[in-house]
Motif scaffolding. Structure first.
Motif, PDB file in Angstrom:
ATOM      1  N   MET A  50      13.394 105.912  98.229  1.00  0.00           N
ATOM      2  CA  MET A  50      14.022 105.738  99.543  1.00  0.00           C
ATOM      3  C   MET A  50      14.536 104.315  99.691  1.00  0.00           C
ATOM      4  N   ASN A  51      13.672 103.372  99.204  1.00  0.00           N
ATOM      5  CA  ASN A  51      14.028 101.968  99.226  1.00  0.00           C
ATOM      6  C   ASN A  51      15.399 101.710  98.624  1.00  0.00           C
ATOM      7  N   THR A  52      15.596 102.296  97.451  1.00  0.00           N
ATOM      8  CA  THR A  52      16.848 102.082  96.729  1.00  0.00           C
ATOM      9  C   THR A  52      18.015 102.691  97.482  1.00  0.00           C
ATOM     10  N   ALA A  53      17.804 103.873  98.040  1.00  0.00           N
ATOM     11  CA  ALA A  53      18.886 104.534  98.770  1.00  0.00           C
ATOM     12  C   ALA A  53      19.301 103.694  99.979  1.00  0.00           C
ATOM     13  N   LEU A  54      18.295 103.111 100.641  1.00  0.00           N
ATOM     14  CA  LEU A  54      18.585 102.268 101.797  1.00  0.00           C
ATOM     15  C   LEU A  54      19.414 101.062 101.363  1.00  0.00           C
ATOM     16  N   LEU A  55      18.984 100.451 100.256  1.00  0.00           N
ATOM     17  CA  LEU A  55      19.718  99.313  99.702  1.00  0.00           C
ATOM     18  C   LEU A  55      21.165  99.685  99.413  1.00  0.00           C
ATOM     19  N   LEU A  56      21.348 100.896  98.914  1.00  0.00           N
ATOM     20  CA  LEU A  56      22.672 101.333  98.497  1.00  0.00           C
ATOM     21  C   LEU A  56      23.564 101.609  99.691  1.00  0.00           C
ATOM     22  N   LEU A  90      15.063 107.861  93.005  1.00  0.00           N
ATOM     23  CA  LEU A  90      15.367 108.961  93.914  1.00  0.00           C
ATOM     24  C   LEU A  90      16.377 109.833  93.201  1.00  0.00           C
ATOM     25  N   SER A  91      16.135 111.139  93.220  1.00  0.00           N
ATOM     26  CA  SER A  91      17.083 112.031  92.565  1.00  0.00           C
ATOM     27  C   SER A  91      17.341 113.236  93.450  1.00  0.00           C
ATOM     28  N   LEU A  92      18.589 113.416  93.812  1.00  0.00           N
ATOM     29  CA  LEU A  92      18.971 114.566  94.638  1.00  0.00           C
ATOM     30  C   LEU A  92      20.057 115.324  93.899  1.00  0.00           C
ATOM     31  N   PRO A  93      20.110 116.648  94.067  1.00  0.00           N
ATOM     32  CA  PRO A  93      21.197 117.386  93.414  1.00  0.00           C
ATOM     33  C   PRO A  93      22.536 116.983  94.014  1.00  0.00           C
ATOM     34  N   TRP A  94      23.543 116.879  93.174  1.00  0.00           N
ATOM     35  CA  TRP A  94      24.865 116.481  93.674  1.00  0.00           C
ATOM     36  C   TRP A  94      25.850 117.616  93.385  1.00  0.00           C
ATOM     37  N   ILE A  95      26.116 117.851  92.104  1.00  0.00           N
ATOM     38  CA  ILE A  95      26.898 119.040  91.752  1.00  0.00           C
ATOM     39  C   ILE A  95      25.932 119.885  90.942  1.00  0.00           C
ATOM     40  N   GLU A  96      25.194 120.717  91.658  1.00  0.00           N
ATOM     41  CA  GLU A  96      24.015 121.336  91.076  1.00  0.00           C
ATOM     42  C   GLU A  96      24.349 122.188  89.862  1.00  0.00           C
ATOM     43  N   SER A  97      25.380 123.005  89.980  1.00  0.00           N
ATOM     44  CA  SER A  97      25.666 123.951  88.900  1.00  0.00           C
ATOM     45  C   SER A  97      25.996 123.215  87.607  1.00  0.00           C
ATOM     46  N   ALA A  98      26.486 121.975  87.713  1.00  0.00           N
ATOM     47  CA  ALA A  98      26.883 121.249  86.514  1.00  0.00           C
ATOM     48  C   ALA A  98      25.779 120.303  86.029  1.00  0.00           C
ATOM     49  N   GLY A  99      24.621 120.308  86.694  1.00  0.00           N
ATOM     50  CA  GLY A  99      23.528 119.434  86.269  1.00  0.00           C
ATOM     51  C   GLY A  99      23.793 117.969  86.536  1.00  0.00           C
ATOM     52  N   ILE A 100      24.683 117.685  87.480  1.00  0.00           N
ATOM     53  CA  ILE A 100      24.966 116.300  87.824  1.00  0.00           C
ATOM     54  C   ILE A 100      24.181 115.967  89.081  1.00  0.00           C
ATOM     55  N   SER A 101      23.389 114.905  89.003  1.00  0.00           N
ATOM     56  CA  SER A 101      22.544 114.616  90.154  1.00  0.00           C
ATOM     57  C   SER A 101      22.841 113.231  90.694  1.00  0.00           C
ATOM     58  N   PHE A 102      22.518 113.068  91.958  1.00  0.00           N
ATOM     59  CA  PHE A 102      22.615 111.762  92.590  1.00  0.00           C
ATOM     60  C   PHE A 102      21.300 111.065  92.271  1.00  0.00           C
ATOM     61  N   SER A 103      21.278 110.347  91.163  1.00  0.00           N
ATOM     62  CA  SER A 103      20.017 109.836  90.659  1.00  0.00           C
ATOM     63  C   SER A 103      20.079 108.310  90.623  1.00  0.00           C
ATOM     64  N   LEU A 119      28.861  97.790  94.173  1.00  0.00           N
ATOM     65  CA  LEU A 119      28.197  96.938  93.178  1.00  0.00           C
ATOM     66  C   LEU A 119      26.745  97.354  92.996  1.00  0.00           C
ATOM     67  N   ILE A 120      26.058  97.527  94.121  1.00  0.00           N
ATOM     68  CA  ILE A 120      24.654  97.929  94.017  1.00  0.00           C
ATOM     69  C   ILE A 120      24.560  99.301  93.382  1.00  0.00           C
ATOM     70  N   GLY A 121      25.526 100.171  93.741  1.00  0.00           N
ATOM     71  CA  GLY A 121      25.529 101.500  93.153  1.00  0.00           C
ATOM     72  C   GLY A 121      25.625 101.452  91.635  1.00  0.00           C
ATOM     73  N   VAL A 122      26.474 100.565  91.119  1.00  0.00           N
ATOM     74  CA  VAL A 122      26.602 100.423  89.675  1.00  0.00           C
ATOM     75  C   VAL A 122      25.256 100.031  89.062  1.00  0.00           C
ATOM     76  N   PHE A 123      24.552  99.118  89.736  1.00  0.00           N
ATOM     77  CA  PHE A 123      23.311  98.603  89.154  1.00  0.00           C
ATOM     78  C   PHE A 123      22.135  99.581  89.284  1.00  0.00           C
TER      79      PHE A 123
END
Lengths: 462, 483
Positions: free
Chosen positions: B1-7, B58-71, B118-122
């Motif tokens: 959650m911490n990281t998501a808030l930062l992002l 933190l990992s949430l499904p993003w494009i679930e069918s393709a196995g791509i996650s918001f990780s 930038l934070i997202g990249v890191f």
């Protein structure tokens, strides 16, 4: 099926409403019609049905594409506002022709028989020939209509020729039966040559309709001459219907003959990508650039066809949705700019960021989407297409070519962004925008960004 | 959650800033950036520095069918980069206080929006999320530089924009290929990429696809041609963002997405990269000596420094990698400080030409001290931050190949030449017309420079504070590379 009937009936009703004195009622009426069609169309979801002894099949593929094409038309219509104000006497006819051509496009995504494909294409095209020439007093518009009509009829003839060849080889027009009959033809002999020739000629015919190179020569002049509002329809709905029909034809009828038509299709795709992107670079008119851009996007859509695997249909669907939304916004803004600054060149956009921040922002998002930059739908469109193609590692070179050309695309799409934000305006006059058109632009922009963040909304439909 | 808030906090704050009319936007942006810094310190306190694993994930499904996650998540390297970003952005915003940019709400919203990228990249632990954030960071900086920049900004920034996108599209193609090689329903998670075992031929071309994207961003010779012009034409804040943080995206990309993903590709091409990097060091240093424009001089010095960092991390030994990480921090701090000082000088004299300046020390003692410290940090004098990084990097390169180390070591001598020459020309000598009435630092300017100088000494004197954070992560990285 109901959507075809409804659209036809609504088109006729609309013609009669045209007799009314008050033209202001037409636009809301057409929007209402389209909303009804959009809703009714969704009722057929997950309920595959065949009609007219297997002439048409309404499956999820048809419903999804019908939905996108109806929605595109819906989003496009608010930009016709100015027609209404000018009290053009033929307004009802234009709207009806749009509805009729939508009928044709629905047939093109739900046909089960080559005859229906042909009829669908013809219904669509004839309406478009007229609309291309709808600016009667303009020489360019007349030229566009004539050119479109002559070239279009010629290629329709070629297509018919192909259909007849295939009938000769297989004895049927039904695409399912054609698919089954292929095994009986055998690898050699007259029948086989006829069949192969039929496929290739058919491919050429459809390539013309989606303005794929080298059958694209009509496109820049026709797109440029046609009134902007109808150019937008031409480059979104017509293109979507064409590619969807093309894919359906290849999968349902000619999948077994894959090796026959595959090299041709690859050649067409490569040429289309190169011609579209390189051609767009040298344009000085934004509208002409958009014509070439539509050629280049036909190329990216054809890449999904080249991939020819289970990911193809979903990527064509998503790409069409992303491309259509962005293109509608671009033409919508162009139409308003063109109406008031009397030019479709890049310079006409100078200083738009200052005078009309909303128009400029909507245009920027749409250009980013067309260029395939993340945060917009266009990025995922390219992403899905490239992933579909790369499932066959031998096609890596095609993806690399497309990647390089996508970078070229950024060059010409961002020219208008630079003009809007970084060049001073010739006159600081604000461009009048109807509230309805602004609302639609905001909606399209949000939709483009939403699809760029959560692509699963569309990509997982089929 | 911490990281998501930062992002997401900077992006939210950007929307807020957008609504504020007038110059009040900069104050709100500054507060928002400070809150972000506090959030990152909070993340640091929750971080276990003994472990090299990905934390606060933190990992949430993003494009679930393709196995791509918001990780998302951070290891030590990510954390240091995030801290660098959150530390520098408030200072960069503060440094802009004396400018009254037109449309300030958009300007500051774009800076904050870029911070999210930038934070997202890191913190991205999914390849497609990484690519996504990579471009998200680029769009705001393009508009900042192109709208608020100098006279030749349109052509120059456009070149930069097309150049970097061109590179990153190759990265996308490589990612798609790698993704399709993962077993089962495919995944684009970073660990799935680490577990791939590809043939050395495919690793070879994937290496180049990824390397071009990162090399353009850093930039490494010969992909650097966009950089000096862009730095020169951009407004000061954009230059600081580009050189201080954005450049680190490229190096970070190499560490996270290149070295561990295609180790055989790296072992085939590492010599080529080192040669390019070392050519870049010498070439850029020599050009820097010849520069008359202060901004261009620092721009070329930046190419030289980055060349050394790249050389260090491609040696694939612990000194090289650790030196690369610490030098990323040091370079970020020094280069932002130096560009800020150039901005101060420019705002008072309206010139960046070394020859038309001189004698500033006589009027501005405060400025001279800060300038000297930052300059010496950049020259890598012992006790300053630059020394730690360059020492580790050079010892890494020496272990790899003594000849390479010897040539790369020229950076210290050449760096001293151009930096001291610049300092002498600007600060000493007789006053020119333009520097006649030079005023010393204002409170606001000191508020920017003091934190930077504190960091120069902190990293210089106690590098272990930072090295210990990245060490487990670097070792973890090495074990993945050498598996």
């Amino acid at each position: 099926m109901t959507s075809i009937i409804l659209l036809s009936v609504f088109g006729i009703i609309n013609l009669f409403v045209g007799f009314a004195k008050n033209k202001k009622v037409l636009l809301p009426l057409v929007l209402l019609f389209l909303l009804v069609v959009f809703g009714v169309n969704l009722l057929d979801w997950n309920d595959t049905q065949s009609y007219f002894s297997n002439m048409l099949t309404i499956d999820n593929y048809a419903v999804a594409f019908t939905g996108i094409m109806t929605l595109s038309t819906l989003l496009l219509l608010p930009f016709s506002q100015r027609f209404v104000d000018e009290a053009d006497s033929n307004l009802a006819e234009y709207y009806s022709l749009l509805l009729f051509s939508l009928v044709g496009s629905v047939m093109m995504v739900s046909y089960e028989n080559l005859i229906m494909l042909f009829i669908g294409i013809e219904i669509l095209s004839i309406a478009m020939y007229i609309l291309a020439g709808s600016d009667k007093r303009s020489l360019r518009s007349n030229e566009a209509a004539l050119k479109y009509f002559l070239m279009g009829s010629f290629f329709t003839g070629i297509m018919l020729f192909g259909i007849v060849m295939i009938y000769g080889a297989t004895g049927t027009f039904s695409i399912a039966e054609i698919s089954a009959a292929q095994a009986g033809i055998g690898p050699d002999g007259l029948m086989n040559s006829m069949f192969v020739l039929g496929i290739l000629v058919l491919v050429i015919g459809i390539s013309f309709k989606i303005s794929a190179a080298p059958f694209h020569f009509w496109a820049p002049d026709v797109y440029d001459g046609t009134p902007t509002f109808f150019t937008a329809f031409m480059s979104t709905v017509v293109k979507t219907a064409g590619v969807a029909a093309f894919y359906k034809l290849m999968v349902a009828a000619f999948a077994a003959a894959y090796t026959t038509w595959f090299p041709t299709l690859v050649a067409i795709t490569v040429l289309t990508l190169v011609v579209g992107n390189i051609g767009a670079v040298i344009q000085t008119s934004f509208k002409r650039m958009m014509a070439y851009s539509s050629i280049s996007h036909a190329g990216y859509l054809l890449m999904a066809l080249v991939a020819f695997n289970e990911a193809s249909d979903a990527s064509i669907l998503f790409y069409s949705a992303a491309y259509s939304t962005a293109t509608i916004a671009a033409f919508g803004v162009l139409k308003m700019v063109q109406d008031q600054r009397n030019s479709a060149d890049y310079e006409a956009f100078n200083g738009l960021g200052k005078t009309n921040p909303l128009l400029a922002f909507a245009m920027t998002v749409s250009m980013m989407s067309l260029a395939g930059i993340p945060l917009t739908a266009g990025f995922f469109g390219k992403f899905f297409v490239f992933s579909a193609v790369l499932q066959n590692p031998d096609m890596l070179w095609l993806v690399i070519l497309a990647v390089i050309l996508a970078a070229v695309g950024i060059y010409y799409y961002f020219r208008v962004v630079i003009a809007m934000y970084m060049q001073p305006a010739a006159n600081e006059e604000e461009i009048e925008v109807g509230s309805f058109a602004s609302f639609t632009l905001i909606f399209i922009t949000i939709l483009t960004i939403l699809l760029g963040i959560a692509p699963a909304l569309v990509s997982e439909l089929i | 959650m911490n990281t998501a808030l930062l992002l997401f906090w900077p992006a939210l704050a950007a929307l807020l800033v957008l609504l504020i009319k007038g110059q009040g936007a900069k104050k709100v942006a500054f507060v928002a950036a400070l809150v972000e810094f506090a959030l990152s310190l909070f993340a640091l306190s929750a971080f276990n520095t003994q472990s090299g694993a990905t934390q606060l994930a933190l990992s949430l499904p993003w494009i679930e069918s393709a196995g791509i996650s918001f990780s998302i998540g951070m290891d030590g390297i990510s954390l240091l980069m995030v801290l660098l970003t959150t530390f520098l952005v408030p200072l960069i915003i503060l440094s802009s206080y004396k400018h009254d940019y037109k449309n300030p709400n958009v300007f500051y919203a774009l800076i904050l929006f870029m911070q999210t990228g930038l934070i997202g990249v890191f913190v991205a632990m999914d390849a497609f999320l990484f690519y996504f954030m990579w471009e998200v960071a680029l769009i705001p900086i393009y508009f900042i530089a192109a709208v608020w920049g100098g006279t030749d900004r349109i052509r120059v920034t456009f070149k930069f924009f097309v150049y970097t996108i061109f590179g990153s599209l190759f990265m996308l193609a490589a990612f798609v290929y790698l993704y399709l090689q993962t077993p089962g329903t495919h995944s684009s998670d970073v660990n799935a990429f680490y577990q791939l075992s590809l043939s050395s031929e495919s690793q070879s071309w994937i290496f180049w696809f990824l390397f071009i994207a990162f090399a353009i961003k850093m930039p490494i010779f010969p992909f650097h041609t966009w950089q000096p012009d862009t730095y020169t034409e951009s407004p000061a804040q954009a230059t600081m963002l580009l050189s201080g943080i954005m450049l680190k995206m490229g190096i970070y990309g190499v560490l996270r997405w290149l070295l561990p993903v295609v180790p055989f590709g790296v072992s085939q091409w590492d010599e080529v990269v080192l040669v390019l990097a070392i050519i870049g060091i010498v070439y850029a240093s020599i050009i820097a000596i010849r520069q008359r424009d202060l901004k261009r001089l620092i721009a070329y010095s930046s190419i030289a420094h980055v060349g050394l960092i790249a050389a260090g991390i491609f040696t694939l030994n612990e000194q090289g990698l650790q030196g690369g990480v610490i030098q990323m921090l040091s370079h970020g701090i020094n280069v932002v400080g130096l560009f800020f000082i150039i901005d101060i000088i420019f705002s008072r004299t309206n010139t960046r030409e070394i020859t038309s300046l001189g004698g500033i020390t006589q009027n501005a003692k405060g400025l001279s001290i800060f300038f000297m410290i930052l300059m010496l940090g950049s020259v890598a004098l012992p006790l300053t931050n630059g020394f730690v990084g360059e020492f580790l990097l050079l010892s890494g390169v020496f272990q790899y190949n003594a000849w390479f180390g010897g040539v790369a070591g020229l950076t210290i001598i050449l760096g001293a030449v151009y930096m001291l020459r610049m300092f002498q020309g600007v600060m000493f000598g007789t006053k020119s017309e333009l520097t006649e009435n030079f005023t010393d630092l204002t409170l606001n300017e000191k508020a920017v420079l003091i934190p930077l100088v504190i960091m120069v000494f902190w990293i210089g004197l106690f590098p272990n504070t930072f090295l210990s954070i990245s060490e487990p992560a670097v070792n973890n990285l090495l074990s993945i590379i050498n598996r």
